[in-house]
Motif scaffolding. Structure first.
Motif, short mmCIF file in Angstrom:
data_model
loop_
_atom_site.label_atom_id
_atom_site.label_comp_id
_atom_site.label_asym_id
_atom_site.label_seq_id
_atom_site.Cartn_x
_atom_site.Cartn_y
_atom_site.Cartn_z
N GLY A 205 0.84 -1.20 0.00
CA GLY A 205 0.00 0.00 0.00
C GLY A 205 0.87 1.24 0.00
O GLY A 205 1.96 1.26 -0.59
N ALA A 206 0.42 2.30 0.69
CA ALA A 206 1.12 3.58 0.63
C ALA A 206 2.57 3.45 1.12
O ALA A 206 3.51 3.85 0.44
N ILE A 207 2.76 2.87 2.29
CA ILE A 207 4.10 2.75 2.86
C ILE A 207 4.88 1.63 2.18
O ILE A 207 6.05 1.81 1.80
N ARG B 83 -2.98 -8.43 -0.91
CA ARG B 83 -4.37 -8.93 -0.92
C ARG B 83 -5.00 -8.77 -2.30
O ARG B 83 -5.82 -9.58 -2.72
N THR B 84 -4.59 -7.70 -2.98
CA THR B 84 -5.17 -7.40 -4.28
C THR B 84 -4.08 -7.53 -5.35
O THR B 84 -2.97 -7.02 -5.17
N LYS C 249 -1.84 -2.82 7.57
CA LYS C 249 -2.31 -2.08 8.74
C LYS C 249 -2.44 -3.04 9.93
O LYS C 249 -2.55 -4.26 9.74
N TRP D 192 1.15 -15.19 5.14
CA TRP D 192 2.32 -14.85 4.34
C TRP D 192 3.59 -15.10 5.13
O TRP D 192 4.62 -15.52 4.57
N ASN E 83 2.93 2.04 12.49
CA ASN E 83 2.96 2.93 13.65
C ASN E 83 2.78 2.14 14.93
O ASN E 83 2.28 1.03 14.93
N ALA F 156 2.47 9.17 3.06
CA ALA F 156 2.17 8.69 1.71
C ALA F 156 0.70 8.30 1.68
O ALA F 156 0.16 7.87 2.69
N ARG G 74 -2.61 6.49 -0.76
CA ARG G 74 -3.02 5.79 -1.97
C ARG G 74 -4.03 6.63 -2.72
O ARG G 74 -4.89 7.27 -2.13
N1 LIG Z 1 0.33 6.22 5.07
C1 LIG Z 1 1.10 6.94 5.86
O1 LIG Z 1 1.35 8.13 5.60
C2 LIG Z 1 1.72 6.32 7.07
C3 LIG Z 1 2.71 7.03 7.75
C4 LIG Z 1 3.33 6.44 8.85
C5 LIG Z 1 2.97 5.18 9.25
N2 LIG Z 1 1.98 4.50 8.58
C6 LIG Z 1 1.64 3.14 9.03
O2 LIG Z 1 2.01 2.22 8.03
C7 LIG Z 1 1.15 1.07 8.07
C8 LIG Z 1 0.61 0.84 6.66
O3 LIG Z 1 -0.21 1.93 6.32
P1 LIG Z 1 -0.55 2.32 4.82
O4 LIG Z 1 -1.03 3.73 4.86
O5 LIG Z 1 0.56 1.98 3.91
O6 LIG Z 1 -1.79 1.34 4.53
P2 LIG Z 1 -2.39 0.91 3.13
O7 LIG Z 1 -2.08 1.92 2.07
O8 LIG Z 1 -3.82 0.58 3.36
O9 LIG Z 1 -1.59 -0.42 2.78
C9 LIG Z 1 -1.87 -1.66 3.35
C10 LIG Z 1 -1.55 -2.71 2.31
O10 LIG Z 1 -1.70 -3.99 2.91
C11 LIG Z 1 -2.46 -4.79 2.00
N3 LIG Z 1 -3.13 -5.88 2.70
C12 LIG Z 1 -4.28 -5.85 3.41
N4 LIG Z 1 -4.57 -7.07 3.88
C13 LIG Z 1 -3.59 -7.90 3.44
C14 LIG Z 1 -3.35 -9.27 3.57
N5 LIG Z 1 -4.19 -10.09 4.26
N6 LIG Z 1 -2.26 -9.80 3.00
C15 LIG Z 1 -1.41 -9.02 2.30
N7 LIG Z 1 -1.58 -7.68 2.13
C16 LIG Z 1 -2.66 -7.15 2.69
C17 LIG Z 1 -3.42 -3.82 1.37
O11 LIG Z 1 -4.01 -4.39 0.23
P3 LIG Z 1 -5.31 -3.79 -0.51
O12 LIG Z 1 -4.76 -3.06 -1.68
O13 LIG Z 1 -6.13 -4.97 -0.89
O14 LIG Z 1 -6.00 -2.87 0.47
C18 LIG Z 1 -2.48 -2.67 1.09
O15 LIG Z 1 -1.72 -2.91 -0.07
C19 LIG Z 1 0.07 1.39 9.10
O16 LIG Z 1 0.40 0.81 10.33
C20 LIG Z 1 0.13 2.91 9.23
O17 LIG Z 1 -0.27 3.34 10.49
C21 LIG Z 1 1.36 5.04 7.50
#
Ligand SMILES: NC(=O)c1ccc[n+]([C@@H]2O[C@H](COP(=O)([O-])OP(=O)(O)OC[C@H]3O[C@@H](n4cnc5c(N)ncnc54)[C@H](OP(=O)(O)O)[C@@H]3O)[C@@H](O)[C@H]2O)c1
Length: 216
Positions: A15-17, A37-38, A77, A87, A103, A129, A131
């Motif tokens: 995903g984003a990170i 997942r996707t 997440k 996995w 986090n 970051a 999506r």
């Molecule tokens: N985004 C930020 O700016 C930011 C900053 C600092 C920390 N964080 C932390 O980083 C972590 C990730 O956040 P994110 O924003 O990157 O989330 P995200 O964009 O929702 O990415 C999560 C990824 O995990 C995938 N996923 C979900 N279930 C799964 C499974 N069963 N098996 C394999 N992959 C699976 C999702 O697939 P799908 O495409 O199917 O949803 C998606 O690709 C979180 O803990 C967040 O708190 C985020």
């Protein structure tokens, strides 16, 4: 050659990170294998001044995995850990370093049901970051991670050396992880109220933010 000189790398949760870290690795010629997942043919990460396309595919079936990796980044997440745990059994061997890109301050205990705690390397993720609707990712800052200063961390330092994602290590990881968590808590007030950072200049709110950020 020592295992961490040229680690084989997998990334779960693109995903984003996860996509940002994958793009940083790919740009340096160390393209990780992608698991999610996707299904996607590739990942796109855009940022000020450029874009990186990471070749896929994003694999979605743990039953098809035939090899383990030296380093597995996990960027699902927190609510998705249980579903993603299959996995870990498929991708991890006895010496695999599992670097959790999430986090919080409880990464080791949250993964304890699925892998031995000593194999889990927590991180602090400093960059924003998000999506986009087309599943591409908008990287909105300079990628940076902080890790505890351990032997396992050197595998991540090696994997990300010379990439756009910088990595630093600290002996006081837990304090830094708490600080980041509290920063998120303060920022959460903006999300809840729909206001910008100016809200903290109000005299009845400044103390709340200062205490949360450890500045009292
Ligand atoms: N985004 C930020 O700016 C930011 C900053 C600092 C920390 N964080 C932390 O980083 C972590 C990730 O956040 P994110 O924003 O990157 O989330 P995200 O964009 O929702 O990415 C999560 C990824 O995990 C995938 N996923 C979900 N279930 C799964 C499974 N069963 N098996 C394999 N992959 C699976 C999702 O697939 P799908 O495409 O199917 O949803 C998606 O690709 C979180 O803990 C967040 O708190 C985020």
């Amino acid at each position: 050659m020592k295992m961490h000189d040229n680690p084989t790398i997998a990334l779960v949760g693109p995903g984003a990170i996860g996509a940002t870290v994958a793009a940083s690795l790919h740009e340096a010629g160390r393209t990780p294998a992608l698991f999610g997942r996707t299904a996607h043919d590739h990942l796109d990460v855009r940022f000020d001044g450029g874009q990186i396309r990471v070749p896929g595919p994003v694999q979605t079936n743990p039953a098809c995995i035939e090899t383990t990796f030296d380093l597995v980044f996990v960027a699902v997440k927190t609510t998705q850990i249980e579903a993603a745990s299959t996995w870990l059994s498929a991708l991890c061997g006895e010496k695999t370093v599992i670097c959790v890109l999430q986090n919080g301050v409880e990464q080791k205990s949250q993964f304890a049901t699925y892998v031995p705690q000593h194999r889990v390397l927590p991180s602090v993720v400093w960059f924003p970051a998000q999506r986009e609707a087309d599943a591409s990712v908008w990287l909105r800052g300079k990628p940076r991670l902080t890790l505890p200063d351990t032997r396992a961390a050197q595998t991540v330092v090696t994997a990300l050396r010379g990439t756009r994602c910088s990595v630093d290590v600290t002996e006081d990881f837990i304090s830094i992880a708490w600080r980041k968590l509290l920063q998120n808590a303060v920022a959460g007030l903006m999300v809840l109220t729909g206001r910008r950072a100016g809200m903290y200049s109000r005299s009845d709110r400044t103390p709340v933010a200062r205490v949360s950020k450890g500045m009292h």
